[in-house]
Design an enzyme around this catalytic site. Structure first.
Site, PDB file in Angstrom:
ATOM      1  N   PRO A  41       0.849  -1.193   0.000  1.00 57.79           N
ATOM      2  CA  PRO A  41       0.000   0.000   0.000  1.00 57.79           C
ATOM      3  C   PRO A  41       0.888   1.248   0.000  1.00 57.79           C
ATOM      4  O   PRO A  41       1.971   1.246   0.582  1.00 57.79           O
ATOM      5  CB  PRO A  41      -0.788  -0.101   1.313  1.00 57.79           C
ATOM      6  CG  PRO A  41      -0.500  -1.440   1.873  1.00 57.79           C
ATOM      7  CD  PRO A  41       0.775  -1.922   1.267  1.00 57.79           C
ATOM      8  N   LYS A  42       0.450   2.276  -0.675  1.00 57.16           N
ATOM      9  CA  LYS A  42       1.156   3.562  -0.622  1.00 57.16           C
ATOM     10  C   LYS A  42       0.583   4.332   0.564  1.00 57.16           C
ATOM     11  O   LYS A  42      -0.421   5.032   0.450  1.00 57.16           O
ATOM     12  CB  LYS A  42       0.979   4.325  -1.937  1.00 57.16           C
ATOM     13  CG  LYS A  42       1.852   5.562  -2.037  1.00 57.16           C
ATOM     14  CD  LYS A  42       1.785   6.164  -3.432  1.00 57.16           C
ATOM     15  CE  LYS A  42       2.688   7.390  -3.524  1.00 57.16           C
ATOM     16  NZ  LYS A  42       2.279   8.466  -2.611  1.00 57.16           N
ATOM     17  N   VAL A  43       1.219   4.170   1.702  1.00 58.04           N
ATOM     18  CA  VAL A  43       0.743   4.759   2.956  1.00 58.04           C
ATOM     19  C   VAL A  43       0.835   6.281   2.867  1.00 58.04           C
ATOM     20  O   VAL A  43       1.857   6.832   2.442  1.00 58.04           O
ATOM     21  CB  VAL A  43       1.559   4.218   4.147  1.00 58.04           C
ATOM     22  CG1 VAL A  43       1.052   4.831   5.449  1.00 58.04           C
ATOM     23  CG2 VAL A  43       1.472   2.694   4.195  1.00 58.04           C
ATOM     24  N   ASP A  67      -3.076   6.253  -0.643  1.00 59.37           N
ATOM     25  CA  ASP A  67      -3.473   6.962  -1.853  1.00 59.37           C
ATOM     26  C   ASP A  67      -3.064   6.201  -3.110  1.00 59.37           C
ATOM     27  O   ASP A  67      -2.985   6.764  -4.188  1.00 59.37           O
ATOM     28  CB  ASP A  67      -2.908   8.383  -1.881  1.00 59.37           C
ATOM     29  CG  ASP A  67      -1.395   8.433  -1.828  1.00 59.37           C
ATOM     30  OD1 ASP A  67      -0.758   7.368  -1.690  1.00 59.37           O
ATOM     31  OD2 ASP A  67      -0.840   9.540  -1.927  1.00 59.37           O
ATOM     32  N   GLY A  68      -2.843   4.897  -2.952  1.00 56.69           N
ATOM     33  CA  GLY A  68      -2.500   4.055  -4.082  1.00 56.69           C
ATOM     34  C   GLY A  68      -1.676   2.877  -3.614  1.00 56.69           C
ATOM     35  O   GLY A  68      -1.722   2.484  -2.437  1.00 56.69           O
TER      36      GLY A  68
END
Length: 570
Positions: free
Chosen positions: A124-126, A280-281
């Protein structure tokens, strides 16, 4: 994180910018273009200063990126080399440079990046703030904010109070002198990105870290390791070692990949799944990375960010139009440079009354923030950037049109008259197939119509003459129009504009009874108060309306004839 625009020069900017042929140059002279470039540059510099020095986002990352691309386009149109932001460095050097991430523009970019790479993983893009942790002899000795990628600010005292970052490493571990890069995030309980969005979590985390004094609220923060320079070479060994060192989140949320389809499915799953942080991605990366001494403060070659579709987009206002609806309401419409939101290409948005437009203080050239409301309807959510040269907007006289105007065609009435015709033939009216805005517009422009019911006098030859319709098309249109003669009173009154709240009171009553109702009679029905009763009486007795009823009776429309039985009220 705002990582795309880290390098000086234009390599990064145009890695995700539109192709040169698609660059949109505004129709400004050179002096104005120079003025607008300077103003937008100044605004983005303020955003950069707030973000990199204070950890505060003055504008969402997605919107910032879009404005950066807009600035790059303008600079290209002016014949200048676009400039990346100059970031203020902190005082504390990073042991290893922060590399940042290039953002994939679309699915194809992700597929191309994955091609030929046998060892790939997804995380995950934290959504938080980046930091470097340094341990020496098993003890945390420094925590440094990202800054410009080479130097940042010391957050060591605050990070030590978080509770989620080990202050010492297990003494039996071989890893006692290490450097970790990762994200400090606001801890969440089952956060669903698709439902809840960003919740301003990054700013909240940055705000806690920027306070002069460390506070107990710092324990709301967590830490996710996304890089271990010079750690174990293979990803499985690296994840196992991080877990043993007290950083278990990375192993839990780092999964192996073999196909693009798998990556897309996992990205979708994390978008909807309850997670302990805002995202967010996703980040897609190779299992191995170069030695830390080869890292530079520019996007890494071994990883790429694949962000979620933006919930909001910035769009340039290309024109402002005022439209008149069936009931005389004037609406302000923004015509936009096309943007993609979800699966929709948005080119226009209705913002309501001219008074609302005045409240937004918009003009042509401004960049607005567009989102999707319920059922995917575009809506105006904010203003991202106002151009410096303000073109005056000519507002219409909203008092010129009312529910009682434009039952007949006049030079100023075309728009409301057409809207009335479209309603009349549509699903809320007479349900006449093949009659929409284009068909009605053709009849209006050919001079065939002067009143809302004037089409009843036309035959096939009339419909074919001077309209561009073939005789066969005219005969088909004539047949559709003649079906109106069979419609019931309720449909006719709705088609002519009787408000919906009155339609439920018509059952069992013929036109002769309804036309004799007084205001007092209307008020006797549920849901109709004094104001509505007065409106209904005025509507049904307006000269234009009574003239239409007389015309319908002359045409033998059964719903309005005296001998019509009550059942025809339908």
């Amino acid at each position: 994180m705002r990582l795309l625009f880290m390098l000086a020069g234009m390599v990064l900017l145009y890695s995700t910018a539109p192709a040169k042929a698609s660059i949109h140059c505004p129709a400004w002279d050179a002096a104005r273009l120079t003025q607008e470039i300077a103003a937008l540059s100044h605004r983005l510099e303020a955003c950069d200063t707030a973000y990199y020095q204070q950890g505060v986002s003055l504008i969402e990352d997605t919107l910032y990126d879009q404005l950066r691309l807009t600035l790059g386009e303008w600079q290209h149109c002016a014949g200048h080399q676009a400039e990346a932001p100059v970031l203020a460095a902190g005082k504390v050097p990073h042991p290893v440079a922060h590399t940042g991430l290039k953002k994939a523009a679309d699915d194809r970019a992700v597929k191309n990046w994955l091609a030929g790479k046998p060892d790939t993983w997804i995380q995950p893009k934290v959504d938080g703030v980046a930091v470097t942790l340094t341990y020496r002899h098993g003890k945390l000795v420094s925590a440094v904010s990202r800054g410009d990628g080479l130097r940042g600010q010391s957050w060591t005292a605050h990070v030590r109070r978080m509770g989620s970052v080990p202050l010492t490493l297990p003494p039996g571990s071989r890893w006692q002198d290490i450097t970790l890069q990762g994200e400090i995030f606001l801890r969440m309980n089952g956060h669903q990105q698709a439902v809840q969005g960003g919740l301003n979590a990054r700013n909240k985390a940055a705000g806690l870290l920027m306070r002069r004094q460390a506070t107990p609220e710092l324990q709301q923060l967590g830490f996710f390791v996304w890089e271990w320079p010079d750690g174990p070479e293979e990803m499985p060994a690296r994840l196992q070692a991080l877990t043993g060192l007290g950083f278990p989140l990375t192993a839990r949320y780092t999964l192996p990949l073999s196909t693009f389809a798998q990556a897309a499915a996992q990205r979708t799953q994390w978008f909807h799944a309850p997670l302990p942080f805002v995202t967010d991605g996703v980040v897609i990366r190779e299992g191995k990375s170069p030695a830390g001494r080869y890292w530079h403060n520019q996007p890494a070659a071994w990883a790429i960010a694949w962000k979620y579709p933006p919930a909001r987009q910035t769009a340039e206002v290309r024109a402002i139009e005022f439209t008149v609806g069936r009931t005389g309401k004037v609406a302000a419409i923004l015509h936009l440079h096309p943007v993609q939101l979800d699966d929709k290409q948005v080119q226009r948005v209705n913002i309501g009354s001219p008074a609302r437009l005045k409240g937004w203080d918009l003009t042509v050239g401004d960049h607005v923030i567009i989102g999707l409301a319920g059922q995917g309807i575009p809506r105006l959510e904010g203003v991202a950037w106002r151009v410096k040269t303000r073109q005056p907007v000519v507002y219409p006289d909203v008092q010129q049109f009312t529910p009682f105007t434009c039952f007949t065609l006049t030079p100023v009435c075309r728009e409301q008259f057409l809207a009335r015709l479209v309603w009349l033939s549509g699903p809320h009216g007479l349900e006449l197939a093949g009659l929409g805005p284009e068909s009605w517009g053709t009849l209006i422009d050919s001079g065939k119509l002067d009143s809302l019911v004037g089409w009843l006098r036309l035959n096939s030859a009339d419909l074919a003459a001077d309209t561009g319709l073939s005789l066969k098309q005219a005969e088909k249109l004539y047949a559709s129009l003649q079906l109106a003669r069979q419609k019931k009173l309720r449909q006719w009154l709705s088609a002519l504009g009787l408000p919906p709240y009155a339609l439920g009171t018509l059952s069992g009553s013929g036109w002769q009874v309804i036309s004799r109702r007084t205001e007092h009679d209307w008020r006797a029905h549920a849901g109709i108060g004094k104001k509505r009763a007065a409106h209904l009486w005025a509507f049904l007795h307006h000269p234009a309306f009574t003239a239409m009823i007389s015309a319908l009776q002359q045409q033998g429309i059964a719903a309005f004839l005296p001998d019509t039985p009550p059942a025809n009220a339908g």
